[in-house]
Design a protein around this motif. Structure first.
Motif, short mmCIF file in Angstrom:
data_model
loop_
_atom_site.label_atom_id
_atom_site.label_comp_id
_atom_site.label_asym_id
_atom_site.label_seq_id
_atom_site.Cartn_x
_atom_site.Cartn_y
_atom_site.Cartn_z
N SER A 147 -62.96 -3.18 -58.61
CA SER A 147 -61.83 -3.92 -58.04
C SER A 147 -60.87 -2.95 -57.36
N PRO A 148 -60.55 -3.16 -56.08
CA PRO A 148 -59.66 -2.22 -55.37
C PRO A 148 -58.32 -2.03 -56.06
N GLN A 149 -57.74 -3.13 -56.61
CA GLN A 149 -56.42 -2.99 -57.26
C GLN A 149 -56.51 -2.15 -58.52
N VAL A 150 -57.66 -2.15 -59.18
CA VAL A 150 -57.85 -1.31 -60.36
C VAL A 150 -58.06 0.14 -59.95
N LEU A 151 -58.88 0.37 -58.93
CA LEU A 151 -59.15 1.73 -58.48
C LEU A 151 -57.89 2.42 -57.99
N LEU A 152 -57.07 1.69 -57.23
CA LEU A 152 -55.82 2.28 -56.73
C LEU A 152 -54.89 2.65 -57.89
N LEU A 153 -54.82 1.77 -58.89
CA LEU A 153 -53.91 2.03 -60.00
C LEU A 153 -54.49 3.03 -61.00
N ILE A 154 -55.81 3.22 -61.01
CA ILE A 154 -56.39 4.29 -61.81
C ILE A 154 -55.87 5.64 -61.32
N ILE A 155 -55.77 5.79 -60.00
CA ILE A 155 -55.23 7.03 -59.43
C ILE A 155 -53.77 7.20 -59.85
N VAL A 156 -53.01 6.11 -59.79
CA VAL A 156 -51.60 6.17 -60.18
C VAL A 156 -51.47 6.54 -61.66
N THR A 157 -52.28 5.91 -62.51
CA THR A 157 -52.17 6.19 -63.95
C THR A 157 -52.62 7.61 -64.28
N PHE A 158 -53.58 8.14 -63.51
CA PHE A 158 -53.97 9.54 -63.73
C PHE A 158 -52.80 10.47 -63.43
N PHE A 159 -52.18 10.28 -62.27
CA PHE A 159 -51.03 11.11 -61.91
C PHE A 159 -49.92 10.98 -62.95
N ASN A 160 -49.68 9.73 -63.37
CA ASN A 160 -48.63 9.49 -64.35
C ASN A 160 -48.98 10.10 -65.71
N THR A 204 -45.37 12.17 -55.76
CA THR A 204 -45.46 11.62 -54.40
C THR A 204 -46.69 10.72 -54.28
N GLY A 205 -47.81 11.17 -54.88
CA GLY A 205 -49.02 10.37 -54.86
C GLY A 205 -48.86 9.04 -55.57
N MET A 206 -48.11 9.04 -56.67
CA MET A 206 -47.85 7.79 -57.39
C MET A 206 -47.17 6.77 -56.49
N ALA A 207 -46.15 7.21 -55.78
CA ALA A 207 -45.42 6.30 -54.89
C ALA A 207 -46.32 5.80 -53.77
N LEU A 208 -47.14 6.69 -53.21
CA LEU A 208 -48.00 6.32 -52.08
C LEU A 208 -49.06 5.31 -52.49
N PHE A 209 -49.77 5.57 -53.59
CA PHE A 209 -50.85 4.66 -53.99
C PHE A 209 -50.30 3.35 -54.55
N SER A 210 -49.11 3.35 -55.12
CA SER A 210 -48.48 2.10 -55.54
C SER A 210 -48.17 1.24 -54.32
N LEU A 211 -47.70 1.87 -53.27
CA LEU A 211 -47.42 1.14 -52.04
C LEU A 211 -48.70 0.57 -51.44
N ASN A 239 -51.38 -0.29 -53.03
CA ASN A 239 -51.80 -1.41 -53.86
C ASN A 239 -50.97 -2.66 -53.56
N LEU A 240 -49.68 -2.48 -53.36
CA LEU A 240 -48.81 -3.60 -53.03
C LEU A 240 -49.24 -4.25 -51.72
N LEU A 241 -49.55 -3.43 -50.73
CA LEU A 241 -50.00 -3.95 -49.43
C LEU A 241 -51.33 -4.68 -49.56
N TYR A 242 -52.24 -4.12 -50.36
CA TYR A 242 -53.55 -4.76 -50.55
C TYR A 242 -53.41 -6.11 -51.24
N LEU A 243 -52.63 -6.18 -52.31
CA LEU A 243 -52.47 -7.44 -53.04
C LEU A 243 -51.76 -8.49 -52.19
N SER A 244 -50.80 -8.07 -51.39
CA SER A 244 -50.10 -9.01 -50.49
C SER A 244 -51.08 -9.61 -49.49
N ARG A 245 -51.94 -8.76 -48.93
CA ARG A 245 -52.94 -9.25 -47.98
C ARG A 245 -53.91 -10.22 -48.65
N GLU A 246 -54.35 -9.90 -49.87
CA GLU A 246 -55.27 -10.77 -50.59
C GLU A 246 -54.63 -12.12 -50.91
#
Length: 470
Positions: free
Chosen positions: A263-276, A423-430, A432-439
């Motif tokens: 799932s794209p929303q999971v993959l994007l947030l996996i990156i965010v959670t790794f950084f966090n 910085t990566g956390m902010a970028l990948f969160s954004l 994910n937000l754009l992807y979910l809005s489009r979906e």
């Protein structure tokens, strides 16, 4: 009382007025009976996995005659079995029953945590840390999955934030407790650092045993709910898609595990959670070392480590209320940049308030984002586990970044890495937000062109009628 109204003959469903009363009553019961238990368990998990940092400052490392490198290996070894247990534990949680599995974890790791006080050498420390990670690994994803079966999606983030915020309070209480416990030095022939493990581990074990009699298995079996309240909760959870309409759809399937990972929303947030995770574990395990490197020693270092954690707790609750996921990433960037750019003791100490606040406040928001956008049960359980696997994998990197790869007191390489990852956390969160809005826009269009009955079954969060949380 609302119970009288609900018991009227011929009344199968509560009226609008009775629903409003139920809405207040049932969540208050969960908030006062279930949530405090989850919070306490999570609080103790952080106590027992991170109090080694306080024991180190209290003299454990010198007493065991181990190097900084060996200490880092011990921390890393904790996280390897911890990570390995997160997915399988979540997949069997519903079958075994959270009312059995979660208390069993607590009691077992409490015993192992206390045994660290008997360690006399490096090998014993490694064994204790390995089994501590093994018994504790499934707890955090299990608690999140457990709460998601009691609260509807719109109410979940505040509750997850409430118990996640206890992680930051742990840092505060651990420092205060350690400052008091080390005065027991010499009692029973044991050093003060050993008593940190004894007292906190035995308390955890006792709490774990009592939890067997307190945790409800599910809303249907919660003894503190009336039959009408149970019916209302289940109906509410099904309407919000927090649980499936049919339990038969929640049987284990590797296909659902794979769908979660893809799932794209999971993959994007996996990156965010790794950084966090790099930041969370780094600050949890090394904040007191950083404080000691600023010139504070002994009990003063223990006490000076407390205020940044207190502010982080407050910020976590504010983050949950406003559902904020981005602004605290910028707090991290500012905090780590201050530490990197300045050599002043006071400026660097002040920077910890910003970096720790941003780091801890981001955790519940990101984890809830994963939970609320994954369905059905097996896909949600897998998504939660993948998020925590990424988070703890970041913890492994943190133990080396602040342990050996970037020596104190400046931690230059680690601080640069933290700025980049924030910085990566902010970028990948954004993203994910754009992807979910489009979906969501695409799903809205599909709902206009088809009926719900025309849609294939078992789509879960990919259904046109599943609206992603932004």
């Amino acid at each position: 009382m609302y119970m009288d109204a609900l018991n009227k003959p011929g009344q199968d469903h509560p009226s609008e007025r009775d629903s409003a009363i139920l809405e207040t009553a049932v969540w208050r019961k969960f908030d006062t009976r279930l949530l405090p238990m989850c919070t306490a368990v999570y609080l103790m998990s952080f106590f027992d996995i991170n109090n080694i940092a306080n024991a180190r400052v209290a003299g454990m490392q010198a007493a065991l005659n181990i190097s900084d490198y060996q200490f880092t290996v011990a921390l890393t070894l904790t996280l390897v079995p911890y990570i390995a247990m997160e997915l399988p534990s979540n997949l069997i949680l519903k079958r075994v029953g959270p009312d059995r599995l979660l208390p069993a974890m607590v009691a077992l790791w409490g015993i192992i945590a206390a045994m660290q006080g008997f360690v006399t050498g490096y090998t014993g420390l490694l064994l204790c840390r390995f089994f501590l990670g093994l018994t504790q690994g499934g707890l955090l994803p299990g608690l999140v999955l457990y709460l998601s079966s009691f609260y509807p999606r719109e109410r979940l983030q505040m509750r997850i934030s409430a118990f996640f915020s206890s992680a930051s309070l742990t840092g505060a209480f651990t420092g205060l407790l350690a400052a008091g416990i080390i005065h027991m030095d010499g009692i029973g022939g044991k050093p003060g650092w050993a008593w940190i493990f004894f007292i906190e581990g035995l308390f955890t074990f006792s709490f774990g045993i009592s939890s067997f009699f307190i945790f409800p298995r599910s809303p249907e079996s919660a003894r503190f709910l009336s039959p009408e309240e149970r019916y209302y909760v289940i109906s509410k959870l099904k309407r919000s898609r927090a649980i499936s309409e049919d339990d038969g759809r929640d049987v284990f399937s590797w296909v659902e595990v794979l769908r979660a990972f893809c799932s794209p929303q999971v993959l994007l947030l996996i990156i965010v959670t790794f950084f966090n995770g790099v930041s969370v574990f780094g600050l949890a395990l090394f904040e007191i070392t950083i404080v000691a490197g600023l010139g504070y020693t002994g009990n003063q270092a223990q006490l000076m480590s407390v205020p940044p954690f207190v502010l982080a707790f407050i910020a976590s609750m504010i983050s949950a209320y406003f559902s904020d996921r981005d602004i605290f990433s910028f707090w991290c960037i500012i905090g780590f940049s201050m530490f990197y750019a300045s050599t002043s003791q006071h400026v660097r100490y002040a920077s910890l308030f910003l970096s720790m606040t941003g780091t801890y406040a981001a955790v519940p928001a990101v984890i809830t984002w994963i939970v609320n956008n994954s369905a059905p049960h097996i896909r949600r359980a897998s998504s939660i586990a993948f998020g925590f696997v990424a988070n703890c994998s970041g913890g492994i990197l943190a133990t080396w970044l602040l342990g050996s790869l970037s020596p104190g007191p400046n931690f230059t390489a680690a601080t640069i890495a933290y700025i980049v990852m924030s910085t990566g956390m902010a970028l990948f969160s954004l993203l994910n937000l754009l992807y979910l809005s489009r979906e969501n826009r695409a799903k809205a269009e599909r709902r206009l062109s088809m009926a719900k009955d025309d849609e294939p079954e078992h789509l879960g969060d990919r259904s046109a009628w599943f609206v992603y949380s932004l």
